[in-house]
Scaffold this motif. Structure first.
Motif, PDB file in Angstrom:
ATOM      1  N   ARG A  67       0.827  -1.212   0.000  1.00 14.80           N
ATOM      2  CA  ARG A  67       0.000   0.000   0.000  1.00 14.80           C
ATOM      3  C   ARG A  67       0.858   1.257   0.000  1.00 14.80           C
ATOM      4  O   ARG A  67       0.486   2.271  -0.581  1.00 14.80           O
ATOM      5  CB  ARG A  67      -0.939  -0.010   1.199  1.00 14.80           C
ATOM      6  CG  ARG A  67      -2.055  -1.035   1.038  1.00 14.80           C
ATOM      7  CD  ARG A  67      -2.882  -1.224   2.279  1.00 14.80           C
ATOM      8  NE  ARG A  67      -3.815  -2.334   2.114  1.00 14.80           N
ATOM      9  CZ  ARG A  67      -4.551  -2.842   3.079  1.00 14.80           C
ATOM     10  NH1 ARG A  67      -4.477  -2.339   4.299  1.00 14.80           N
ATOM     11  NH2 ARG A  67      -5.358  -3.855   2.838  1.00 14.80           N
ATOM     12  N   ASP A  70       1.871   1.587  -3.539  1.00 15.40           N
ATOM     13  CA  ASP A  70       0.758   2.070  -4.347  1.00 15.40           C
ATOM     14  C   ASP A  70       0.508   3.560  -4.137  1.00 15.40           C
ATOM     15  O   ASP A  70      -0.053   4.230  -5.007  1.00 15.40           O
ATOM     16  CB  ASP A  70      -0.527   1.305  -3.989  1.00 15.40           C
ATOM     17  CG  ASP A  70      -0.498  -0.135  -4.492  1.00 15.40           C
ATOM     18  OD1 ASP A  70       0.326  -0.434  -5.371  1.00 15.40           O
ATOM     19  OD2 ASP A  70      -1.291  -0.951  -3.991  1.00 15.40           O
ATOM     20  N   ASN A 146      -2.769   3.748 -10.079  1.00 18.67           N
ATOM     21  CA  ASN A 146      -3.963   2.912 -10.187  1.00 18.67           C
ATOM     22  C   ASN A 146      -5.028   3.559 -11.077  1.00 18.67           C
ATOM     23  O   ASN A 146      -5.964   2.890 -11.506  1.00 18.67           O
ATOM     24  CB  ASN A 146      -4.547   2.658  -8.794  1.00 18.67           C
ATOM     25  CG  ASN A 146      -3.664   1.742  -7.970  1.00 18.67           C
ATOM     26  OD1 ASN A 146      -3.124   0.761  -8.483  1.00 18.67           O
ATOM     27  ND2 ASN A 146      -3.501   2.041  -6.693  1.00 18.67           N
ATOM     28  N   GLN A 201     -15.333   7.820 -11.959  1.00 15.79           N
ATOM     29  CA  GLN A 201     -15.462   7.189 -10.642  1.00 15.79           C
ATOM     30  C   GLN A 201     -15.567   5.674 -10.771  1.00 15.79           C
ATOM     31  O   GLN A 201     -15.012   4.927  -9.964  1.00 15.79           O
ATOM     32  CB  GLN A 201     -16.691   7.750  -9.916  1.00 15.79           C
ATOM     33  CG  GLN A 201     -16.560   9.215  -9.538  1.00 15.79           C
ATOM     34  CD  GLN A 201     -17.862   9.791  -8.991  1.00 15.79           C
ATOM     35  OE1 GLN A 201     -18.847   9.075  -8.803  1.00 15.79           O
ATOM     36  NE2 GLN A 201     -17.881  11.096  -8.743  1.00 15.79           N
ATOM     37  N   GLY A 204     -12.218   4.304 -11.229  1.00 16.26           N
ATOM     38  CA  GLY A 204     -11.524   4.256  -9.945  1.00 16.26           C
ATOM     39  C   GLY A 204     -11.956   3.071  -9.114  1.00 16.26           C
ATOM     40  O   GLY A 204     -11.146   2.434  -8.429  1.00 16.26           O
ATOM     41  N   GLU A 205     -13.255   2.734  -9.166  1.00 17.86           N
ATOM     42  CA  GLU A 205     -13.768   1.576  -8.430  1.00 17.86           C
ATOM     43  C   GLU A 205     -13.191   0.281  -9.006  1.00 17.86           C
ATOM     44  O   GLU A 205     -12.851  -0.645  -8.257  1.00 17.86           O
ATOM     45  CB  GLU A 205     -15.297   1.568  -8.501  1.00 17.86           C
ATOM     46  CG  GLU A 205     -15.974   0.482  -7.687  1.00 17.86           C
ATOM     47  CD  GLU A 205     -15.808   0.645  -6.187  1.00 17.86           C
ATOM     48  OE1 GLU A 205     -16.178  -0.286  -5.453  1.00 17.86           O
ATOM     49  OE2 GLU A 205     -15.301   1.704  -5.747  1.00 17.86           O
ATOM     50  N   ALA A 207     -10.299   0.006 -10.443  1.00 16.09           N
ATOM     51  CA  ALA A 207      -8.901  -0.032  -9.992  1.00 16.09           C
ATOM     52  C   ALA A 207      -8.805  -0.510  -8.547  1.00 16.09           C
ATOM     53  O   ALA A 207      -7.896  -1.263  -8.196  1.00 16.09           O
ATOM     54  CB  ALA A 207      -8.273   1.363 -10.140  1.00 16.09           C
ATOM     55  N   ARG A 208      -9.754  -0.093  -7.703  1.00 18.11           N
ATOM     56  CA  ARG A 208      -9.744  -0.532  -6.306  1.00 18.11           C
ATOM     57  C   ARG A 208      -9.961  -2.041  -6.202  1.00 18.11           C
ATOM     58  O   ARG A 208      -9.258  -2.737  -5.465  1.00 18.11           O
ATOM     59  CB  ARG A 208     -10.839   0.207  -5.528  1.00 18.11           C
ATOM     60  CG  ARG A 208     -10.900  -0.157  -4.039  1.00 18.11           C
ATOM     61  CD  ARG A 208     -12.156   0.388  -3.371  1.00 18.11           C
ATOM     62  NE  ARG A 208     -13.360  -0.216  -3.901  1.00 18.11           N
ATOM     63  CZ  ARG A 208     -13.804  -1.429  -3.547  1.00 18.11           C
ATOM     64  NH1 ARG A 208     -13.123  -2.165  -2.676  1.00 18.11           N
ATOM     65  NH2 ARG A 208     -14.916  -1.913  -4.071  1.00 18.11           N
ATOM     66  N   MET A 209     -10.936  -2.566  -6.944  1.00 11.64           N
ATOM     67  CA  MET A 209     -11.198  -4.004  -6.919  1.00 11.64           C
ATOM     68  C   MET A 209     -10.004  -4.788  -7.461  1.00 11.64           C
ATOM     69  O   MET A 209      -9.625  -5.833  -6.920  1.00 11.64           O
ATOM     70  CB  MET A 209     -12.442  -4.321  -7.756  1.00 11.64           C
ATOM     71  CG  MET A 209     -13.732  -3.772  -7.192  1.00 11.64           C
ATOM     72  SD  MET A 209     -15.125  -4.126  -8.307  1.00 11.64           S
ATOM     73  CE  MET A 209     -16.486  -3.441  -7.359  1.00 11.64           C
ATOM     74  N   HIS A 210      -9.431  -4.274  -8.528  1.00 13.05           N
ATOM     75  CA  HIS A 210      -8.256  -4.916  -9.128  1.00 13.05           C
ATOM     76  C   HIS A 210      -7.116  -4.986  -8.118  1.00 13.05           C
ATOM     77  O   HIS A 210      -6.449  -6.016  -7.978  1.00 13.05           O
ATOM     78  CB  HIS A 210      -7.833  -4.109 -10.363  1.00 13.05           C
ATOM     79  CG  HIS A 210      -6.572  -4.568 -11.008  1.00 13.05           C
ATOM     80  ND1 HIS A 210      -6.408  -5.823 -11.534  1.00 13.05           N
ATOM     81  CD2 HIS A 210      -5.395  -3.923 -11.210  1.00 13.05           C
ATOM     82  CE1 HIS A 210      -5.190  -5.939 -12.045  1.00 13.05           C
ATOM     83  NE2 HIS A 210      -4.554  -4.795 -11.850  1.00 13.05           N
ATOM     84  N   ARG A 211      -6.920  -3.903  -7.379  1.00 12.96           N
ATOM     85  CA  ARG A 211      -5.852  -3.848  -6.378  1.00 12.96           C
ATOM     86  C   ARG A 211      -6.132  -4.813  -5.228  1.00 12.96           C
ATOM     87  O   ARG A 211      -5.246  -5.565  -4.802  1.00 12.96           O
ATOM     88  CB  ARG A 211      -5.726  -2.418  -5.857  1.00 12.96           C
ATOM     89  CG  ARG A 211      -4.572  -2.191  -4.884  1.00 12.96           C
ATOM     90  CD  ARG A 211      -4.368  -0.720  -4.608  1.00 12.96           C
ATOM     91  NE  ARG A 211      -5.534  -0.094  -4.019  1.00 12.96           N
ATOM     92  CZ  ARG A 211      -6.341   0.763  -4.652  1.00 12.96           C
ATOM     93  NH1 ARG A 211      -6.142   1.066  -5.906  1.00 12.96           N
ATOM     94  NH2 ARG A 211      -7.391   1.309  -4.033  1.00 12.96           N
ATOM     95  N   ASN A 212      -7.367  -4.834  -4.743  1.00 14.80           N
ATOM     96  CA  ASN A 212      -7.711  -5.700  -3.612  1.00 14.80           C
ATOM     97  C   ASN A 212      -7.655  -7.180  -3.977  1.00 14.80           C
ATOM     98  O   ASN A 212      -7.237  -8.019  -3.173  1.00 14.80           O
ATOM     99  CB  ASN A 212      -9.105  -5.350  -3.091  1.00 14.80           C
ATOM    100  CG  ASN A 212      -9.141  -4.003  -2.380  1.00 14.80           C
ATOM    101  OD1 ASN A 212      -8.097  -3.459  -2.023  1.00 14.80           O
ATOM    102  ND2 ASN A 212     -10.322  -3.470  -2.185  1.00 14.80           N
TER     103      ASN A 212
END
Length: 243
Positions: A67, A70, A146, A201, A204-205, A207-212
């Motif tokens: 993190r 990132d 991201n 947006q 961005g969501e 990208a967040r799922m991809h990262r998690n």
């Protein structure tokens, strides 16, 4: 912000999310609360101390490191020169896209007809171009954020329009998690701008799922591609029928 600053800021946020105060942490690692506060305030912490704190707090040290990485300031786009180099070599573009998906060298070689030496050479070229930072044991970190996107009407987008879009839309979009919608509407410029912001947006969501989901085993993940376009447009065959 320097890397140590980011690392400790991420660690502090993780402790806060876990409900662990400086006093609780001090008790767990046999230090005074004032020493803990000073360590965070001066942003001076050894790697062994970081590992000790993570273990005491029940926080995965690799999550803190990832993190923090990132959070480093990174470019949202490549340069024209970088994109031109990618489309000039389809195999380099393939490996670049794999890297954006955080594939390992082993996954690339296992999935595609690339030899290990060839794949390493392509990773070296991506490092030279500044797309990734190649690490020991052929690991890498991305040098893009991201929120990464290809240049509008840049070399990669033009390549995709010429060679990829028809193949993408040839699918039935009826698989698990798939959907296809084409929704015409008559909007004001203000409403169009509002929807464009919501699309950003959504990106961005994603990208967040991809990262998690990077934490999950490879067999629990599949490759999905979101292709979104929104513009003032009318099908040319319909335009030809206008009075």
């Amino acid at each position: 912000m320097s890397s140590p600053d980011m690392l400790l800021d991420v660690l502090r946020a993780e402790l806060r999310a876990a409900g662990i105060t400086y006093k609780m942490l001090a008790d767990r690692i046999a230090m005074s609360e004032s020493s803990i506060k000073r360590m965070f305030g001066q942003k001076d912490m050894t790697l062994s101390r970081l590992a000790q704190i993570c273990q005491a707090a029940g926080i995965a040290m690799e999550d803190v490191l990832r993190r923090a990485a990132d959070a480093r300031p990174q470019a949202d786009t490549l340069t024209l020169i970088q994109e031109t180099a990618l489309v000039a070599n389809p195999r380099l573009l393939l490996v670049a896209i794999c890297c954006l998906g955080h594939w390992s060298l082993e996954q690339m070689v296992e999935t595609y007809r690339l030899s290990e030496p060839e794949c390493i050479g392509l990773l070296v070229e991506l490092d030279r171009l500044g797309v990734i930072e190649l690490k020991p044991l052929n690991r890498y970190t991305l040098r893009v954020s991201n929120a990464f996107r290809w240049l509008p009407d840049g070399p990669v987008q033009r390549f995709f329009r010429a060679h990829v879009v028809e193949d993408y839309f040839a699918g039935n979009f009826d698989g698990a998690g798939e959907t296809l919608m084409c929704l015409p509407a008559r909007l004001s410029l203000a409403s169009a701008a509002e929807l464009a912001e919501k699309i950003h947006q959504l990106a961005g969501e994603l990208a967040r799922m991809h990262r998690n989901d990077r934490r999950l085993p490879p067999q629990e993940r599949d490759g999905f591609t979101l292709l979104v376009g929104f513009r003032s447009w009318e099908f040319s065959a319909f335009t030809a029928l206008r009075r």
